[in-house]
Scaffold this motif. Sequence first.
Motif, PDB file in Angstrom:
ATOM      1  N   TYR A   2      -1.369   8.252  -9.077  1.00 44.74           N
ATOM      2  CA  TYR A   2      -2.553   7.420  -8.892  1.00 44.74           C
ATOM      3  C   TYR A   2      -2.635   6.388 -10.017  1.00 44.74           C
TER       4      TYR A   2
ATOM      5  N   LYS B 236       0.837  -1.186   0.000  1.00 42.34           N
ATOM      6  CA  LYS B 236       0.000   0.000   0.000  1.00 42.34           C
ATOM      7  C   LYS B 236       0.878   1.243   0.000  1.00 42.34           C
TER       8      LYS B 236
ATOM      9  N   GLU C 191      -6.385   4.571  -7.174  1.00 44.91           N
ATOM     10  CA  GLU C 191      -5.578   4.086  -6.052  1.00 44.91           C
ATOM     11  C   GLU C 191      -4.275   4.860  -5.995  1.00 44.91           C
TER      12      GLU C 191
ATOM     13  N   GLN D  87      -5.036  -0.089 -13.098  1.00 43.88           N
ATOM     14  CA  GLN D  87      -5.354  -1.165 -12.155  1.00 43.88           C
ATOM     15  C   GLN D  87      -5.779  -2.443 -12.877  1.00 43.88           C
TER      16      GLN D  87
ATOM     17  N   THR E  78      -0.617   5.414  -5.517  1.00 45.31           N
ATOM     18  CA  THR E  78       0.568   4.566  -5.577  1.00 45.31           C
ATOM     19  C   THR E  78       1.688   5.125  -4.719  1.00 45.31           C
TER      20      THR E  78
END
Length: 458
Positions: A402, A370, A440, A407, A442
């Motif tokens: 991001y 994460k 998400e 993804q 990064t």
Amino acid sequence: MISRRWFPLLPALLLASTLLIAGPTEIGNETDKAETFGANADLSTAPRVNVDRPKPTFPLYERNKRVHGLRPFQALVDAAPAGSVLRPPPGIYAGPVELTKPLTIEGGGRVTIDSGDKGTVFSLVTNNATLRGLHLTGSGDSHDTDDSCLDVRGHNNNIEQLVIDNCLFGIDLKQSNDNTVKNNKVRSKPIEVGIRGDGLRLWYSHRNLIEGNEIVDSRDMVAWYSNDNTYRRNLGMRSRYSIHFMFAKNNTVEYNRFYDNAVGVYFMYTEGGILRNNLISHATGATGMAIGFKEASNTVIEGNEIVYCAVGIGSDLSPFQPDSKIWIRNNRFAFNGIAMQLTSELGGNIVTDNVFEGNLTNVVQAGRGKAGLNEWRGNFWDDYLGFDRNHDGQGDTPYELYAYADQIWIELPAARFFKTAPVLELLDFLERLAPFSSPELTLKDEQPRFVKPKQVRG
């Protein structure tokens, strides 16, 4: 009356009874002995244990006809007194050769030893010897007996200016410490890369200097269970692994050039180590990777030029040991498919003062890792969209990366084939314009460089 079912356990029961009778004092003594003779023992002066399989002897008629009638080089070695300098007349000699006494052999670049495509060409089974200016060629092709051009089974030897070709394995060091392997040219047999031997192999060999060598068209350069070795100013080309470390601690790799190999340098199950001021280029293909980590810890990656590779750094569960780190600083990642790919990592990467430019993707965070586990600081990102209003060379706002439509191929590796396809590019554009799924994070670099720094590599 003891039941029959206890009979198989009687030896263990008797041993346990003996230990109980012995009492704590004797058990403590056994512990002291274990510390003396166990994992903490000093094995540097231990006698050598022969770990090689017996190598077969081949009669002359089984060797290639080109060596028939050649003078055996072994006769010259046998006649030379220990500690002397042997300067053989120029020419081609027949192998194999076994050197079991300290001797300096000066070939002057005009002496060839040919083993006729059978067995190992030269076995160096002594300490404090020097081989210089020889051409070794014509080993066998058996992996069972590790056919090579040069076996080294000793300490404090100098191996310099050798030309090694038409060999399965090139230079093979086993349980050999403090040797110098310098300015040699090694090339394997012209066969498929997967069935070649290693150009240079170290096995349980420590504190060796590997400098100025050319390892070309071989399989790998490997170091297994080998610590504190230095690889400096070598050239590795058209092989599989430029260098592969496994269970090897505190090795230094500096000022090398590695081109057109599947993998540049790989750290597997290692602790410690420095990789600095190297050029790693064109590690391409499905498994192409400049630098790889697998459960490695406390490694410094500094001042390297990593260009035109499928993956610049590929990391899996690294750093691995608790509270350990991997420092990645002052490197240039340019024109790679993915500059850094972190997989299932636990955090502990310190990424500072690097240059990321021209990469299709700068950083990929895959698996269970994460954002926030690693430290990103002071890097130059060519896709940074902020400003530097006070002209201090640092961006006014953090650099945030991001993953939007990325993804898809990050979580489904089979989809990577379509990574730059128009449909995924369009999808990614729409995601950034009006996200219909949560992007998400990064990474976040709080202090991105606004001006690209100059890279200096020796």
